[in-house]
Design a protein around this motif. Structure first.
Motif, short mmCIF file in Angstrom:
data_model
loop_
_atom_site.label_atom_id
_atom_site.label_comp_id
_atom_site.label_asym_id
_atom_site.label_seq_id
_atom_site.Cartn_x
_atom_site.Cartn_y
_atom_site.Cartn_z
N SER A 121 1.02 -1.24 0.08
CA SER A 121 0.00 0.00 0.10
C SER A 121 0.97 1.30 0.12
O SER A 121 2.04 1.24 0.00
CB SER A 121 -1.02 -0.04 1.13
N ALA A 122 0.22 2.27 -0.20
CA ALA A 122 0.88 3.69 -0.31
C ALA A 122 1.87 3.88 1.00
O ALA A 122 1.29 3.72 2.29
CB ALA A 122 -0.11 4.68 -0.50
N PRO A 123 3.15 4.43 0.96
CA PRO A 123 3.72 4.55 2.31
C PRO A 123 3.12 5.30 3.37
O PRO A 123 3.17 5.26 4.49
CB PRO A 123 5.06 5.25 1.72
N ALA A 124 2.29 6.34 2.99
CA ALA A 124 1.69 7.25 3.74
C ALA A 124 0.44 6.73 4.55
O ALA A 124 0.41 7.15 5.76
CB ALA A 124 1.01 8.40 2.88
N LEU A 125 0.20 5.31 4.27
CA LEU A 125 -0.90 4.43 5.03
C LEU A 125 0.06 3.50 5.92
O LEU A 125 -0.99 2.82 6.79
CB LEU A 125 -1.72 3.82 4.11
N SER A 204 -5.70 -3.00 -1.39
CA SER A 204 -6.94 -2.41 -2.00
C SER A 204 -6.79 -1.49 -2.81
O SER A 204 -5.72 -0.54 -2.69
CB SER A 204 -7.92 -2.00 -0.71
N GLU A 205 -7.78 -0.93 -3.43
CA GLU A 205 -7.60 0.26 -4.31
C GLU A 205 -7.58 1.47 -3.28
O GLU A 205 -6.91 2.64 -3.85
CB GLU A 205 -9.02 0.62 -5.07
N ALA A 206 -8.21 1.68 -2.24
CA ALA A 206 -8.15 2.64 -1.39
C ALA A 206 -6.67 2.76 -0.68
O ALA A 206 -5.97 3.71 -0.38
CB ALA A 206 -9.05 2.56 -0.20
N GLY A 207 -5.92 1.65 -0.78
CA GLY A 207 -4.56 1.55 -0.19
C GLY A 207 -3.52 2.00 -1.29
O GLY A 207 -2.14 2.45 -0.89
N LEU A 208 -3.85 1.69 -2.61
CA LEU A 208 -3.17 2.17 -3.54
C LEU A 208 -3.23 3.50 -4.17
O LEU A 208 -2.11 4.10 -4.60
CB LEU A 208 -3.36 1.23 -4.70
N GLN A 209 -4.35 4.19 -4.01
CA GLN A 209 -4.62 5.38 -4.67
C GLN A 209 -3.69 6.60 -4.07
O GLN A 209 -2.99 7.41 -5.01
CB GLN A 209 -6.09 5.90 -4.14
N TRP A 211 -0.57 6.36 -3.45
CA TRP A 211 0.70 6.36 -4.09
C TRP A 211 0.82 7.67 -5.26
O TRP A 211 1.93 7.92 -5.57
CB TRP A 211 0.97 5.15 -5.00
N GLU A 212 -0.43 7.99 -5.90
CA GLU A 212 -0.39 9.11 -6.92
C GLU A 212 0.27 10.51 -6.20
O GLU A 212 0.76 11.15 -6.93
CB GLU A 212 -1.55 9.23 -7.28
N ARG A 213 0.21 10.62 -4.93
CA ARG A 213 0.80 11.70 -4.44
C ARG A 213 2.45 11.62 -4.21
O ARG A 213 3.01 12.72 -4.08
CB ARG A 213 0.20 12.07 -2.89
N GLU A 214 2.88 10.52 -4.41
CA GLU A 214 4.29 10.21 -4.37
C GLU A 214 5.13 10.43 -5.67
O GLU A 214 6.45 10.25 -5.72
CB GLU A 214 4.62 8.85 -3.57
N PRO A 218 1.32 9.74 -12.74
CA PRO A 218 0.39 8.73 -11.98
C PRO A 218 1.27 7.62 -12.27
O PRO A 218 1.82 7.13 -13.42
CB PRO A 218 -0.77 8.79 -12.75
N PRO A 219 1.25 6.50 -11.28
CA PRO A 219 2.09 5.27 -11.44
C PRO A 219 1.24 4.47 -12.37
O PRO A 219 -0.04 4.40 -12.25
CB PRO A 219 2.23 5.01 -9.87
N SER A 220 2.01 3.39 -13.04
CA SER A 220 1.40 2.50 -13.75
C SER A 220 1.00 1.37 -12.81
O SER A 220 1.91 1.20 -11.93
CB SER A 220 2.39 1.82 -14.85
N ARG A 221 -0.01 0.59 -13.15
CA ARG A 221 -0.54 -0.31 -12.40
C ARG A 221 -0.64 -1.55 -13.17
O ARG A 221 -0.98 -1.59 -14.04
CB ARG A 221 -1.90 0.12 -11.66
N HIS A 222 -0.36 -2.84 -12.30
CA HIS A 222 -0.21 -3.94 -13.08
C HIS A 222 -0.83 -4.94 -12.08
O HIS A 222 -0.37 -5.07 -10.94
CB HIS A 222 1.09 -4.40 -13.52
#
Length: 263
Positions: A121-125, A204-209, A211-214, A218-222
């Motif tokens: 998940s995004a580091p901020a979380l 989860s989507e909420a956990g990945l979103q 990442w865009e602030r970092e 926008p990051p590519s997702r796979h």
């Protein structure tokens, strides 16, 4: 690179001098040697270099670092003084957090081309409450708690003697992650790619979103079939993406805008 004690490489591939390198950061308790099995997939394209920090593997006699920021500082310095070709950082789970922190510290290096964050998940979380609670446990309670993340062989789950022998590094890494403090900073200037398993129970989507602030872009997702360790037995779910990124890399010093299709 051959003189670096921080990274494990396939000596045969190292001598052949591939055009790029992938620095690989293992998950909590992970073995950097496991990444060397990916080398044939990237033969002639990139050298795999698995992180071996103090206190682990061949460096088991050295005092282990216990703070994510301290470890990131040390790894960033090592890469800064040894990198001799374009490179990508790949990290899985805990390794993705560490790779992210290293990326923040080496963004000025012209050969740094891409960050690939897997199963994270995004580091901020982070850290999640589940990780914090697991890090406080001992013995069988710890084993049961981390079993949620997968990756522990059934024989280890069933044998407490094996757990005491094999899980000390895993416990230490969980405690390191539990003590991680995210600090806002400027977004990364290098491209970022996220890879996750479709059945990973804690992504989860909420956990990945966030990442865009970092990232500046926008990051590519796979997404790959499988759970948290979606690449077990399926190395190409990662190496095909790495190969695409490296094959599409711009010349040194030129901006990149890379994209590969979903797997």
């Amino acid at each position: 690179m051959s003189s670096s004690f921080w990274f494990m490489c396939d000596r045969t591939e190292s001598e052949s001098g591939p055009a790029a390198r992938v620095y690989c950061f293992p998950h909590a308790g992970g073995n950097p040697r496991s990444f060397l099995g990916w080398q044939p997939d990237l033969a002639g394209v990139a050298e795999i270099a698995g992180l071996c920090p103090p206190g682990r593997g061949r460096r088991y006699r050295e005092p282990a670092l216990t703070d994510v920021a301290e470890l990131a500082d040390a790894v960033a310095h090592e890469i800064s003084v040894t990198a001799d070709r374009p490179f990508v950082l790949f990290g899985h789970s805990f390794g993705a957090v560490l790779a992210f922190e290293v990326a923040r510290r080496i963004g000025h290096l012209p050969d740094f081309r891409h960050l690939v964050a897997s199963g994270c998940s995004a580091p901020a979380l982070l850290p999640t409450q589940r990780v914090v609670e697991a890090a406080r446990l001992e013995g069988r309670e710890f084993t049961d708690a981390v079993g949620f993340f997968g990756g522990l062989p059934p024989e280890v789950m069933a044998d407490e003697a094996l757990q005491e022998l094999l899980l000390s590094n895993l416990r230490a890494d969980f405690r390191m992650v539990a003590g991680y403090t995210y600090r806002p900073a400027a977004p990364l200037s290098v491209p970022v790619t996220l890879i996750n398993g479709l059945d990973d129970p804690h992504i989860s989507e909420a956990g990945l979103q966030p990442w865009e602030r970092e990232c500046l872009r926008p990051p590519s997702r796979h997404w790959s079939e499988g759970g948290h360790f979606y690449f077990d037995g399926r190395s190409r779910s990662v190496t095909d993406i790495l190969r695409s990124l490296l094959s599409g890399a711009p010349e040194v010093g030129q901006p990149g805008d890379w994209h590969v299709e979903l797997i």
